[in-house]
Design an enzyme around this catalytic site. Sequence first.
Site: not given
Ligand code: IVH
Length: 673
Positions: A37, A117, A173, A412, A427
């Site tokens: 990142d 996420k 996912e 000490c 100690c």
């Molecule tokens: S929405 C157009 N929701 O993050 C947007 N993505 O960086 C579609 N991901 O490829 C993604 N949790 O693999 C969305 N709650 C979530 C997510 C999520 C994980 C991942 C996904 C995506 C990546 C994007």
Amino acid sequence: MTDNDLSRIKELRAEIRKHNVAYYESDSPSISDEEWDHMMRELRNLEAKYPDAYDPSSPTNNVGGTPSQIFAPVQHSVPMMSLDNAFDDIELDQWIKKIDRRLTSSAAIDEFCCELKFDGLAISIRYENGKLVQAATRGDGSIGEDVTHNVLTIRDIPKFIKDAPQLLEVRGEVYLRISEFEKLNMKAKQLGEKAYVNPRNAAAGSIRQKNSSVAAQRNLSFWAYQIGRISGGPDLKSHFGTLEYLSSLGFPVNQNAERVTSGKHGLRAYINEYRLKKSNFDYEFDGIVIKVDSLKIQEELGSTAKAPRWALAFKLPPEEQTTKLLDIEVSIGAAGSATPFARLEPVFVGGVTVSTATLHNEDQVREKDVRPGDTVIVRRAGEVIPEVVGPVLDKRPNDLPQWKFPKSCPSCSDELSRPDGEARHRCTNYYCPRQVRGRVEHFAQRTAMDIEHLGEQTIDLFVTEGLINDVGDLYTLDFHKIQSFEGFGETSVSNLELAIESSKSKTLGNLIFGLSIPHVGRTNADLLAVSFKHLDSLIEASLDELEAIEGLGPVIASSVFNYFKEPKHRELIEKFRSAGVNFVGPVLEETDNTLQGKVIVVTGTLQGFSRDQIAEAITSRGGKSPGSVSGKTSALIVGSNPGGSKLKKAEELGIPILDESGFQNLLKSGEIN
Ligand code: IVH
């Protein structure tokens, strides 16, 4: 543009490309996500600064990996995009402002949907008339790989759906639960195979297998979070509504998704709540995805080439990082315990910069086999104190000697010994300056004798100058002499004198707690004060009497008994007696009805109050203390390690939030400020 910047751009592009291949194509990352990142970010900033350096093939213009040749390519009918990131509140605010500005309507966006996420692998699954016909990975965003055979083995994913629209592409996912990941690696270890580095790579590795029996054995899971395409379905209006619809069709939808309608405070509260709870889940997530809830506004906002404008991934701070272990030192506590700790090259982990971490005791250092000079993994999850997980053996320099517990006290120089059967070294020099300092600091703290103007440096000075050998000496300090020290004016000396004087009338519980009796915390100190009502009765108590106190364990009882047997502690008590320190307890505080009609909710731990004492303090003043926040709540008191949901709700409802000192004021005055 400077040559340096240009070569840095080139270098970053090449590096990122290399790591992308390792990550996306070999499922075996060569650096951490955070490092990736940061490299991407640096590159983006440089490219923004130097538009002339534009290169369409830069990693910043590509979503991720190129699809591999092993699986049949699948063209996504709607691209599978990436998400823009935010790393802090400022970037979150900027995003909100940016999208508000873009909208033609004047009203600000007031409905968001927050979700986790998930740290797995994005998949698009296509259903025709309710039948799962194809599943594909994201690939480069427009072309992915056909992994239908493996996705069919995932139990969570419906293969047929009832009342289905003609066409439905569900996105979500695929991930591996942490418990499954641990089982998998345990098996790999037994078979002498290479372990996966994390659940995400294990999930990706399982989905990209030719033989579906591998994926079938891995117990993969799935969260649905988006619809790619739909025809013949209901008229969906919001993202949250989409999630509800997906759930009604039988897709697993994560229950932590929430509609947030209270603007950025609500978004921050959600982020904060899940940051703190992150380690409580059986699956990994590395951020929070914030989506504009209205699908109409989503459409109006549209997308850039890479990512939708209506969504943002707020990245949570990494919980593990590697850093250099500079040295292992030993700290001496108030009761003489010698605790090894790691001095680290400062590293940002779990949301803070960490430069020291406890190593607990000799056995733990030996077990972890960390050595000064090692590169180590440091972990800080939630609000937990940072810990050194272990060394990165690949990076250990040759001939790095094992660490040995020092034989003498760093303060000490007396011998450090480890009593039989104990994990800790000690100690044993009662007058060791570190011990004295520790005891005075403990004695003076707010929840003990609350002596203001007696900071660490002042204590240090008094100890080095030989003014204090134990806490009792505080009551016979030579203030004339102190006034002659540099930095001590008349006012500061008289403030200190007053603070020490007023500590004499503290409650017996405060005094007992202030003594640094091993294992006796604030709650037990109060219990002893209430049970014995006078310090002299406590001093004379037999072991049987102490053990008979309900709620006081045998270890604490004998620790108290042994403490008062010591002649030096008896001498200390006599110093207090001559100074006129209060020995009588419990001194009940005056309780006017200051909280009449008020509803006070508490979350987290307060230093000066046990749970019962909080409730008693509130109810005895006419207030109520329910367990949850509602519209009727007058104030929320937040202690350490607060529960996220109460805090979040209070923030959403605009309820005043007070810390412990605000609570003390509230008890006294009934005023919330
Ligand atoms: S929405 C157009 N929701 O993050 C947007 N993505 O960086 C579609 N991901 O490829 C993604 N949790 O693999 C969305 N709650 C979530 C997510 C999520 C994980 C991942 C996904 C995506 C990546 C994007």
